[in-house]
Enzyme design. Structure first.
Site, PDB file in Angstrom:
ATOM      1  N   GLU A 172      44.051  31.900  38.130  1.00  0.00           N
ATOM      2  CA  GLU A 172      44.685  32.974  38.893  1.00  0.00           C
ATOM      3  C   GLU A 172      45.020  32.460  40.289  1.00  0.00           C
ATOM      4  O   GLU A 172      44.141  32.257  41.108  1.00  0.00           O
ATOM      5  CB  GLU A 172      43.725  34.163  38.987  1.00  0.00           C
ATOM      6  CG  GLU A 172      44.326  35.312  39.756  1.00  0.00           C
ATOM      7  CD  GLU A 172      43.431  36.545  39.752  1.00  0.00           C
ATOM      8  OE1 GLU A 172      42.807  36.825  38.708  1.00  0.00           O
ATOM      9  OE2 GLU A 172      43.360  37.212  40.785  1.00  0.00           O
ATOM     10  N   ASP A 218      44.101  45.275  38.885  1.00  0.00           N
ATOM     11  CA  ASP A 218      43.193  44.747  39.919  1.00  0.00           C
ATOM     12  C   ASP A 218      43.483  45.515  41.212  1.00  0.00           C
ATOM     13  O   ASP A 218      43.990  44.980  42.194  1.00  0.00           O
ATOM     14  CB  ASP A 218      43.435  43.253  40.110  1.00  0.00           C
ATOM     15  CG  ASP A 218      42.437  42.659  41.091  1.00  0.00           C
ATOM     16  OD1 ASP A 218      41.454  43.336  41.417  1.00  0.00           O
ATOM     17  OD2 ASP A 218      42.642  41.515  41.531  1.00  0.00           O
ATOM     18  N   HIS A 276      33.748  40.591  35.883  1.00  0.00           N
ATOM     19  CA  HIS A 276      32.939  39.446  36.304  1.00  0.00           C
ATOM     20  C   HIS A 276      31.518  39.666  35.785  1.00  0.00           C
ATOM     21  O   HIS A 276      31.099  40.806  35.607  1.00  0.00           O
ATOM     22  CB  HIS A 276      32.817  39.371  37.819  1.00  0.00           C
ATOM     23  CG  HIS A 276      34.098  39.292  38.565  1.00  0.00           C
ATOM     24  ND1 HIS A 276      34.864  40.384  38.842  1.00  0.00           N
ATOM     25  CD2 HIS A 276      34.730  38.240  39.134  1.00  0.00           C
ATOM     26  CE1 HIS A 276      35.937  40.012  39.542  1.00  0.00           C
ATOM     27  NE2 HIS A 276      35.876  38.727  39.731  1.00  0.00           N
ATOM     28  N   ASP A 336      45.286  45.157  47.423  1.00  0.00           N
ATOM     29  CA  ASP A 336      44.948  45.586  46.057  1.00  0.00           C
ATOM     30  C   ASP A 336      45.239  47.053  45.815  1.00  0.00           C
ATOM     31  O   ASP A 336      44.396  47.788  45.301  1.00  0.00           O
ATOM     32  CB  ASP A 336      43.452  45.311  45.785  1.00  0.00           C
ATOM     33  CG  ASP A 336      43.170  43.854  45.469  1.00  0.00           C
ATOM     34  OD1 ASP A 336      44.105  43.135  45.076  1.00  0.00           O
ATOM     35  OD2 ASP A 336      42.014  43.434  45.601  1.00  0.00           O
ATOM     36  N   ASP A 340      47.578  40.484  36.829  1.00  0.00           N
ATOM     37  CA  ASP A 340      46.767  41.416  37.616  1.00  0.00           C
ATOM     38  C   ASP A 340      47.741  42.314  38.357  1.00  0.00           C
ATOM     39  O   ASP A 340      48.392  41.897  39.319  1.00  0.00           O
ATOM     40  CB  ASP A 340      45.907  40.654  38.637  1.00  0.00           C
ATOM     41  CG  ASP A 340      44.494  40.388  38.139  1.00  0.00           C
ATOM     42  OD1 ASP A 340      44.275  40.437  36.914  1.00  0.00           O
ATOM     43  OD2 ASP A 340      43.627  40.109  38.972  1.00  0.00           O
ATOM     44  N   GLU A 383      48.762  37.598  39.852  1.00  0.00           N
ATOM     45  CA  GLU A 383      48.502  38.864  40.541  1.00  0.00           C
ATOM     46  C   GLU A 383      49.635  39.166  41.508  1.00  0.00           C
ATOM     47  O   GLU A 383      50.009  38.331  42.335  1.00  0.00           O
ATOM     48  CB  GLU A 383      47.174  38.801  41.298  1.00  0.00           C
ATOM     49  CG  GLU A 383      46.939  40.083  42.096  1.00  0.00           C
ATOM     50  CD  GLU A 383      45.537  40.242  42.645  1.00  0.00           C
ATOM     51  OE1 GLU A 383      44.593  39.727  42.037  1.00  0.00           O
ATOM     52  OE2 GLU A 383      45.401  40.886  43.688  1.00  0.00           O
ATOM     53  N   ASP A 427      29.599  42.186  37.740  1.00  0.00           N
ATOM     54  CA  ASP A 427      30.066  43.575  37.707  1.00  0.00           C
ATOM     55  C   ASP A 427      29.215  44.427  36.777  1.00  0.00           C
ATOM     56  O   ASP A 427      28.991  45.611  37.040  1.00  0.00           O
ATOM     57  CB  ASP A 427      31.508  43.672  37.178  1.00  0.00           C
ATOM     58  CG  ASP A 427      32.512  42.984  38.063  1.00  0.00           C
ATOM     59  OD1 ASP A 427      32.211  42.761  39.253  1.00  0.00           O
ATOM     60  OD2 ASP A 427      33.604  42.645  37.554  1.00  0.00           O
ATOM     61  N   HIS A 478      48.723  38.686  45.164  1.00  0.00           N
ATOM     62  CA  HIS A 478      48.548  37.268  45.511  1.00  0.00           C
ATOM     63  C   HIS A 478      49.903  36.582  45.655  1.00  0.00           C
ATOM     64  O   HIS A 478      50.069  35.715  46.516  1.00  0.00           O
ATOM     65  CB  HIS A 478      47.710  36.558  44.445  1.00  0.00           C
ATOM     66  CG  HIS A 478      46.292  37.020  44.376  1.00  0.00           C
ATOM     67  ND1 HIS A 478      45.391  36.529  43.468  1.00  0.00           N
ATOM     68  CD2 HIS A 478      45.614  37.931  45.123  1.00  0.00           C
ATOM     69  CE1 HIS A 478      44.214  37.126  43.645  1.00  0.00           C
ATOM     70  NE2 HIS A 478      44.330  37.985  44.637  1.00  0.00           N
ATOM     71  N   ASP A 518      44.788  41.014  51.238  1.00  0.00           N
ATOM     72  CA  ASP A 518      44.866  41.488  49.863  1.00  0.00           C
ATOM     73  C   ASP A 518      44.497  42.963  49.821  1.00  0.00           C
ATOM     74  O   ASP A 518      43.314  43.305  49.824  1.00  0.00           O
ATOM     75  CB  ASP A 518      43.842  40.643  49.084  1.00  0.00           C
ATOM     76  CG  ASP A 518      44.115  40.562  47.613  1.00  0.00           C
ATOM     77  OD1 ASP A 518      45.188  40.996  47.167  1.00  0.00           O
ATOM     78  OD2 ASP A 518      43.251  40.041  46.893  1.00  0.00           O
TER      79      ASP A 518
END
Lengths: 435, 435, 435, 435
Positions: free
Chosen positions: B229, B336, B98, B306, B293, B265, B101, B268, B304
């Site tokens: 996404e 991710d 991003h 991750d 992802d 993802e 980031d 997700h 989430d």
């Protein structure tokens, strides 16, 4: 099942009444926002639950006897008599049914159709006699073992053909009974595991089926609506008609997005992880709002509980969406709900319908009050007012692009982000409900 | 964060190795089905988790220090140095990020963009030096309070303009860094409650935004993919990009179904009630498979998580779908994923990537073995063989109708319904995995 | 955070009022079943959400500034001034807090304690000045990285000692402020994965901790209640204090079932798969009903949303249980609730409390009406009447055995199973609520 | 149901085999950690699913015919013959059953018991002939409408008496067949709504029932175990035996915590929001590990799917817990699993058992390798090593208090919090599994 002679006709007695077998809120002829309650709500009886289901669940058999002490066609005639008398006593104008709800099945497809038509004849007479209408009909293509792997998505082409035959007959019956619509609930159109499934082919075949159904409806001049009823899972692990958005994606892919509408079930919405209101709003936004299967699930349980709706928050927000959408046209409110297994008395069928109808009557009244009050709608209107002027208006009218927006954004000083006021709006709804 | 000088370059040592900091299964140059593992998997580092996230959760602050003892731009340069050195040591060819980031934010949009470009310059140099590529980039339009009610779906037109500006810059950077794609993750594009939300207007505005983005990408000649996404919820109660089917419905509605692909993802997918495999299959069927992802959630938890993927069943079935889809083109496998809050040592970052990369390497090997073995694919082919002949073929070719199918069905004797053999096929996969 | 000078004192205006900043249902001195609303409800402010939380979630930073433009102790004094002024304006008599809510942390444990005591002095003065009481206090043993793997269940004995020190100080403060109780919420007492966890040892250590805490409370003469607050997950995958039954099993195992009571949180109940009412009933049955963290979750979301309660069904059934249990003694209703991230104005704090307090006031009124109406209670009493006579009475009095029951059962003719009448009872509650 | 003459005896062929009807991993006499696989696993057949269930679900009837073309007792004798032949061919040593599984029901309780005993005689002969043992038996007190509101928690005392009679007979049969145990699964011991339920009385009655059962078992000298099988929901909304912790709380409350053990079902664990491993560990910690109902659920579905286990991660971690607990004593691994509705061939029953047995054999092998490898166990041991010395040791030995810990904590400098290394440990398990 005993007869229902001892059950009185259910009349409206008002919220002060303590009579169990009376409406406290459903007053059919009361005017709300220019229409009677009866016109707003268009209640329908679900034949399968009301007339056939006896309380069986995965761990136990029936708790109610709905055989009427008869066999074969005679049993089904007794059921039909019961059904129409029940509708009369409850002031329900519509009913919905699967083919196998109203008639016994025969040893072959041909025989089943014959028996079905005998009962359609019988029911047609009852409809005239009792002045009742068919909201929609459908074919059960999930109960028999033949359909264990799907109907229009079966791996077996012969079963696909049988499914087509059943829907053809169903559409013929819909036309004959002047049904408001015909419903496709894809009971086993889905998969249990992807490792044995050609999902692409199955969906393509389903698309062809929906095209043939629409063509056949056109050919016979059936002018009612064609509905798809979304459900995310159960009985299969993944049902292809997951939710409204999924159905609309599929319909757009096959070019039928204007031909099919949605029959939205409250409990199917919640199983898909959506509120009932969300699914209604999504259908409206996609131009596909059609009819409603009214019930409620239990968010602590992961299966389709099909309970009679008794939560006024849910019915109020549902009726708010429905009124905003202009109300029902071909559709209505079918109670796809069953009395609990423990509600095993004949009175419970009536008490359950009263509970559901009163809850929707309350919901209608609250929704009308929310609209008349106007504060919720004004809040939303004001919140987006920036899109009526300046750069907002250009955005909405499609008259800008990223270069212009970039340059505009660089000129902005600190931007005020306004509160969404969720708690206030929720308390406002309580205030409207409880005053 | 200490430096990573003490971490060795991670090399492949094979499944017999007990060295924690070594690959047991990921052998970049090993050939599988005609391509190297490296080409099949196209691993990418997630900048946000790997370089910035310190273990904070809703109930506690960081457990790892990733400030490098520096401030401002210098901190971000140190982070970038760390990032590329980490990619080098892990043999990761791609990265994703991003805007926020890689660079600190400034006091205004203009200043933020300036700092961002300084860091893009810096990273462009590192990309050359380390021979690394950008799989995709994106803009963070959910962290700042400005976006609390959405970006391209904000009720505030000025915030919409700021969002457009950020994406414009993001596309410029994507073009400049020759990114494989640009991702739209609608962090707060959704609602918390429908009673304060004009969902129809918000979605229409989002549609206009995606059109402008595509137009801008075309204008500047960005030839990478545009990805959406999907995510169903979190941070908002309902995210508009719920799942692949929902995204595709929206894209079809606005006529962009051929312009945007999906960045799927795993976690997700599961939050939406779908398996990872389901979402991949759905994307393929809808012609929108793009990038992935890679992570895993915890089905006992409702958010989430991750996590780095360590479940070989999931990666095997994912790779099976990806291989069947022809493999990645513009896309790849971005991790991710974040090391658990309790995995607070610098070694844990490496151990986590090794865990994830080895798990996908194992998944790739199993998927290839399933395909080479052929029994699963043959079973599916045989199951639907009826559609290659007779009435089945007419169905698939669209050369029949309900009348013909009805007549055909009436001629059928008892139909044999064949077993779906789920348990056998599941044991077959175990047998392939564990032999 | 601006000051709250512009916010008026909130007064009761009745259900007809359209003033946002007024109570519509909470009338503190109204008598209900022999007690005032104020006595029934014993509302408490949650210091952490109300005074400190700024709207941060996992995907974005604060939307509200609660720093008061000050640093260090001065900031916390400004917060305390704000807190008591807010309680005064909202007519809230109690408050609850963690150590780190009211004071800044120091560089060492010793320093943190010093700062904490400075603020305890300050708050003690405010309590006298504003005539407010402490419902309970607690120590935050989950935010700092020290506690990442637990406090009283940490694998590290030094961290266990630090936890003991924090609770010791907390009990000292509870004694000094004459708090109604002291709460143990096991923020990170649980595990993320069993493969790195000695669950047996961790639970034994937790048991020892609770024993030492009770001993210390006895030693210093703290006569308030000791509460455990159940929560099933979040932040850890599995929290040891999963639900009331789990906590009671643990307390019975370590012999402390009479020393600790439950602090039941509505949203924790629902995360554990139980209704709020279920957890209250379970605590009452187990003799451990203590206090309540009032909020509501969103059953479509899998995390602790801590929303202000606005659902009257839930508050009515909760108050029904609480009244039946004899009402609060040491406990009360703490709003462990935070205004939504998008509710970012200072007014929203007040609107949120008004929403919550009015919803509980409505719930109290409905609960009292259910009890006064008597039909629900009579139904239940009648349903079990068979246990007051004959074999039923022998069963209840423990004066029978399997041989007698077997012989008795063999003599029975057809047994009538009576309807559970769920739908009727649900409609009865609607009728009581909406009349 | 056709006979199973065409099914060969299932033999172990090893992982290289491609014969569907052969074991790839289950080698009964293979030694693992000093015991044969057969001794470790103690597989049992579930009579209800295997011999009676025909694929019915809530949306459709049977797909398999298990009537054997016979009626009454003859049908049940044919079923029994089939059952024992199936056990022989599958090398399964144990079986489990409900009373209604093995015999038809009569018109009265007395008649049902007579028929039941006829079949117990018949089965006793088969047990001798085939050298098979009964792992446990139980009574079905949930299927008949009599039990719609519970058995030992029924609001009706007569139904309570009938339940007692059924359990008395069940215990007599357990004694006679030398069953390893007798199971209480509270099929409808729970509630659908609290508004019609006296939960306190129901639980007290259940407690009295369990006391009478234990007394009766003692009286007749039944030395097998008494098991409670936890389940959180389904068929009722809330089952009283929610999970292991809930059952243990109840048993401790009524003073029977040493008399009853747990029969833990994998799919019930997951429905309660716990992993299978969690429930096993919880039982071990509470001294109540007994027997196991082996199956697997689908975490995407919210009901009891009772699938044959095919996930090796789950079986490996389960066997790890079981081995650590010392292995089974009275208990064993009963496959409470049913072939999918679409697995409608007689071969599928065998393929399903092979899938489940091979998956547990693989799990056993992986668990043994984890233990032999030692790295997981060492990691955990090292992690808590601080409790073997200094202040840690005093904590564990109960030789400290809050004052000492407070003083100790104030002396501590910065405390190092060590990584939990979850990702590394997960990759270690993969490495052990896949090498």
């Amino acid at each position: 099942m005993k007869t229902l002679e001892h059950i009185p006709e259910i009349s409206f007695e008002g919220s002060g009444s303590k009579t169990p077998l009376a409406f406290k809120y459903y007053d059919p002829e009361m005017m709300i926002l220019g229409k009677t309650m009866r016109e707003h709500l268009k209640f329908a009886m679900s034949y399968w639950h009301t007339i056939n289901a006896g309380g069986t669940d995965m761990f136990g058999g029936d708790t109610m006897d709905k055989t009427f002490g008869k066999e074969g066609i005679e049993r089904y005639k007794a059921k039909a008599d019961f059904a129409f008398e029940l509708m009369r006593k409850l002031h329900i104008d519509y009913f919905c049914f699967h083919d196998v709800d109203i008639a016994p099945e025969g040893a072959s497809l041909g025989e089943s159709i014959k028996k079905y038509i005998i009962m359609v004849d019988y029911i047609e007479e009852l409809m005239k006699k009792f002045d009742k209408k068919c909201l929609w009909n459908t074919a059960n293509m999930f109960g028999d073992k033949l359909f264990m792997a799907g109907a229009a998505t079966s791996p077996n082409a012969d079963i696909y053909a049988v499914s087509a035959a059943k829907v053809k007959v169903g559409l013929d019956v819909a036309k004959r009974l002047d049904a408001g619509g015909y419903v496709f609930w894809g009971g086993r159109e889905g998969y249990d595991t992807l490792i044995n499934t050609d999902m692409g082919l199955e969906l393509d075949n389903l698309g062809r089926f929906l095209h043939m159904a629409a063509d056949y409806a056109d050919k016979i001049g059936f002018t009612g609506a064609l509905y798809i009823e979304p459900k995310p899972k159960e009985p299969t692990k993944h049902q292809y008609d997951y939710d409204v958005a999924t159905c609309m994606n599929f319909l757009r892919k096959i070019g039928l997005e204007n031909r099919y509408k949605m029959n939205i079930e409250a409990n199917h919405a919640t199983l898909a992880g959506h509120t009932f209101q969300h699914e209604l709003r999504t259908a409206v936004i996609n131009g596909s709002f059609g009819s409603v299967d009214a019930n409620q699930g239990d968010l602590f349980l992961g299966w389709d509980t099909d309970q009679f709706p008794t939560n006024v928050y849910d019915t109020a927000l549902a009726m708010y969406e429905i009124i905003k959408a202009g109300g029902f046209t071909t559709g209505g409110l079918n109670f796809d709900a069953k009395a609990r297994r423990q509600s095993n008395a004949i009175e419970d069928i009536f008490l359950s319908y009263i509970a559901g109808m009163d809850t929707f009557a309350l919901g209608l009244k609250v929704a009308a009050k929310i609209i008349e009050d106007g504060r919720i709608d004004s809040f939303v209107e004001d919140r987006y007012a920036g899109y009526n002027r300046g750069i907002g208006r250009k955005i909405v009218e499609g008259k800008t692009d990223f270069d212009e927006l970039y340059n505009y954004a660089l000129t902005l000083k600190e931007i005020q982000v306004e509160s969404g006021k969720q708690e206030y709006l929720e308390s406002l709804i309580n205030n409207i409900m409880f005053s």
